[in-house]
Design a protein around this motif. Structure first.
Motif, mmCIF file in Angstrom:
data_model
loop_
_atom_site.group_PDB
_atom_site.id
_atom_site.type_symbol
_atom_site.label_atom_id
_atom_site.label_comp_id
_atom_site.label_asym_id
_atom_site.label_seq_id
_atom_site.Cartn_x
_atom_site.Cartn_y
_atom_site.Cartn_z
ATOM 1 N N GLN A 36 53.307 -33.842 58.103
ATOM 2 C CA GLN A 36 54.403 -35.251 56.442
ATOM 3 C C GLN A 36 55.051 -34.393 56.049
ATOM 4 O O GLN A 36 55.806 -34.571 56.236
ATOM 5 C CB GLN A 36 53.195 -35.545 56.043
ATOM 6 C CG GLN A 36 51.721 -36.309 56.600
ATOM 7 C CD GLN A 36 51.333 -36.701 54.816
ATOM 8 O OE1 GLN A 36 50.312 -35.860 54.713
ATOM 9 N NE2 GLN A 36 51.289 -37.897 54.568
ATOM 10 N N SER A 57 58.871 -34.147 55.553
ATOM 11 C CA SER A 57 59.959 -35.034 54.472
ATOM 12 C C SER A 57 60.969 -34.259 54.319
ATOM 13 O O SER A 57 61.807 -33.718 54.735
ATOM 14 C CB SER A 57 58.639 -33.897 53.727
ATOM 15 O OG SER A 57 59.688 -34.029 52.435
ATOM 16 N N GLU A 105 48.422 -34.483 49.545
ATOM 17 C CA GLU A 105 49.149 -35.378 49.414
ATOM 18 C C GLU A 105 49.999 -35.837 48.008
ATOM 19 O O GLU A 105 50.980 -36.222 47.941
ATOM 20 C CB GLU A 105 48.639 -36.880 49.884
ATOM 21 C CG GLU A 105 48.399 -36.755 51.412
ATOM 22 C CD GLU A 105 48.058 -38.753 52.234
ATOM 23 O OE1 GLU A 105 47.167 -38.888 50.879
ATOM 24 O OE2 GLU A 105 49.056 -39.065 53.175
ATOM 25 N N SER A 106 49.302 -35.667 47.440
ATOM 26 C CA SER A 106 49.645 -35.725 45.812
ATOM 27 C C SER A 106 50.545 -34.344 45.279
ATOM 28 O O SER A 106 51.142 -34.396 44.860
ATOM 29 C CB SER A 106 47.969 -35.344 44.977
ATOM 30 O OG SER A 106 48.975 -35.464 43.452
ATOM 31 N N TYR A 107 50.264 -33.500 45.894
ATOM 32 C CA TYR A 107 51.383 -32.293 45.872
ATOM 33 C C TYR A 107 52.382 -32.813 46.455
ATOM 34 O O TYR A 107 53.558 -32.680 45.457
ATOM 35 C CB TYR A 107 50.436 -30.767 46.604
ATOM 36 C CG TYR A 107 51.635 -29.905 45.885
ATOM 37 C CD1 TYR A 107 52.045 -29.426 44.714
ATOM 38 C CD2 TYR A 107 52.318 -28.818 47.511
ATOM 39 C CE1 TYR A 107 52.437 -27.908 45.029
ATOM 40 C CE2 TYR A 107 53.213 -27.842 46.688
ATOM 41 C CZ TYR A 107 52.521 -27.415 45.661
ATOM 42 O OH TYR A 107 53.865 -26.292 45.428
ATOM 43 N N LEU A 108 52.452 -32.590 47.525
ATOM 44 C CA LEU A 108 53.103 -33.725 48.020
ATOM 45 C C LEU A 108 54.729 -34.700 47.455
ATOM 46 O O LEU A 108 55.678 -34.313 47.673
ATOM 47 C CB LEU A 108 53.765 -34.004 49.356
ATOM 48 C CG LEU A 108 54.837 -34.404 50.259
ATOM 49 C CD1 LEU A 108 55.828 -32.651 50.589
ATOM 50 C CD2 LEU A 108 54.254 -34.747 51.931
ATOM 51 N N TYR A 109 53.898 -35.233 47.027
ATOM 52 C CA TYR A 109 54.308 -36.595 46.262
ATOM 53 C C TYR A 109 55.174 -35.889 45.269
ATOM 54 O O TYR A 109 56.103 -37.324 44.959
ATOM 55 C CB TYR A 109 53.223 -38.163 46.480
ATOM 56 C CG TYR A 109 53.776 -39.079 46.006
ATOM 57 C CD1 TYR A 109 54.154 -39.885 46.358
ATOM 58 C CD2 TYR A 109 53.779 -38.825 43.860
ATOM 59 C CE1 TYR A 109 54.998 -40.907 45.317
ATOM 60 C CE2 TYR A 109 53.817 -40.278 43.363
ATOM 61 C CZ TYR A 109 54.449 -41.370 43.894
ATOM 62 O OH TYR A 109 54.916 -42.270 43.574
ATOM 63 N N ASN A 110 54.386 -35.372 44.289
ATOM 64 C CA ASN A 110 54.457 -35.318 43.195
ATOM 65 C C ASN A 110 56.206 -33.749 42.964
ATOM 66 O O ASN A 110 56.758 -33.933 42.195
ATOM 67 C CB ASN A 110 53.717 -34.546 42.490
ATOM 68 C CG ASN A 110 53.439 -35.862 41.804
ATOM 69 O OD1 ASN A 110 53.008 -37.055 41.926
ATOM 70 N ND2 ASN A 110 51.988 -35.841 42.060
ATOM 71 N N LYS A 148 61.974 -33.580 51.182
ATOM 72 C CA LYS A 148 62.103 -32.252 49.826
ATOM 73 C C LYS A 148 62.206 -31.055 50.643
ATOM 74 O O LYS A 148 62.149 -30.041 49.636
ATOM 75 C CB LYS A 148 60.810 -32.786 49.036
ATOM 76 C CG LYS A 148 60.453 -33.939 48.970
ATOM 77 C CD LYS A 148 59.469 -34.165 47.948
ATOM 78 C CE LYS A 148 59.380 -36.043 47.958
ATOM 79 N NZ LYS A 148 57.759 -35.961 47.008
ATOM 80 N N GLU A 174 43.999 -34.989 49.937
ATOM 81 C CA GLU A 174 44.576 -35.800 48.288
ATOM 82 C C GLU A 174 45.036 -35.126 47.536
ATOM 83 O O GLU A 174 45.972 -35.184 47.409
ATOM 84 C CB GLU A 174 42.871 -36.608 47.780
ATOM 85 C CG GLU A 174 42.818 -37.462 48.292
ATOM 86 C CD GLU A 174 41.335 -38.142 47.568
ATOM 87 O OE1 GLU A 174 41.306 -37.799 46.312
ATOM 88 O OE2 GLU A 174 40.365 -38.608 48.641
ATOM 89 N N SER A 224 59.751 -32.130 44.131
ATOM 90 C CA SER A 224 61.236 -32.773 44.413
ATOM 91 C C SER A 224 61.787 -32.300 45.445
ATOM 92 O O SER A 224 62.875 -32.649 46.400
ATOM 93 C CB SER A 224 61.926 -33.235 43.422
ATOM 94 O OG SER A 224 62.119 -31.976 42.187
#
Length: 189
Positions: A83, A87, A47-52, A89, A44, A54
């Motif tokens: 993932q 990405s 995933e949060s790190y990747l999502y946040n 990013k 979790e 840029s």
């Protein structure tokens, strides 16, 4: 400190995946959850790190890959590395580095990286040469990965190559798709 009992290393702190000031609150939230799987807690946060993010610095990628390499849960490590690999990013150079690690993690990772190289190349080709076509078919035979065949059907214009695909024992859906293209090409002649 307590972070080690959840499988976290200092690298998690180094790149900001864990803030020691916020960790007691994260830990409390995790412990109140019915899912007490430590790897899910770690995942979790990843995933949060990747999502946040840029974008990633090269140093962040190296640290992430290092902590993923030593992750206790290999499935989680592979999944997140994949993932990260997919990405938008990451830079092309970072993607190459991530792909190298993904290939080392397992045969599955190697397959994913090879598939990505083939499909990316197919997207950029105006004509599929016989050598590349053969390499793609060999990949399909080795892994029974229909994604490569779908890309060949979409990007290959050579009738003989397309007919060759029919000999591979494809699924009914792929065979029908291929026959439709071959028949439409015949009628346009």
């Amino acid at each position: 400190m307590g972070i080690e009992k959840y499988g976290f290393s200092q690298n998690w702190i180094k790149i900001g995946l864990i803030d020691l000031n916020e960790f007691p609150e994260q830990e409390k939230k995790f412990l109140s959850n019915s899912d007490n799987s430590y790897e899910h807690f770690r995942y979790e946060l990843l995933e949060s790190y990747l999502y946040n993010k840029s974008s990633f610095s090269d140093n962040e990628i190296h640290i992430l890959l290092d902590l993923l390499q030593f992750e206790q849960d290999i499935t989680m490590s592979q999944t997140f590395t994949f993932q990260l690999y997919k990405s938008t990013k990451v830079t092309l150079a970072q993607k190459e580095l991530i792909g190298t690690q993904l290939s080392k993690l397992s045969e599955w990772g190697n397959k994913i990286v090879e598939r990505e190289k083939i499909t990316s190349s197919l997207k950029n080709m105006t004509e599929v040469n016989q050598e590349f076509f053969s390499k793609s078919v060999e990949f399909y035979i080795k892994y029974k990965d229909k994604v490569v065949i779908e890309f060949l059907i979409k990007y290959c214009n050579d009738q003989d190559q397309l007919k060759e695909l029919l000999k591979l024992g494809l699924s009914k859906k792929l065979r029908n798709q291929l026959e439709l293209i071959l028949n439409s090409n015949k009628s346009s002649l």
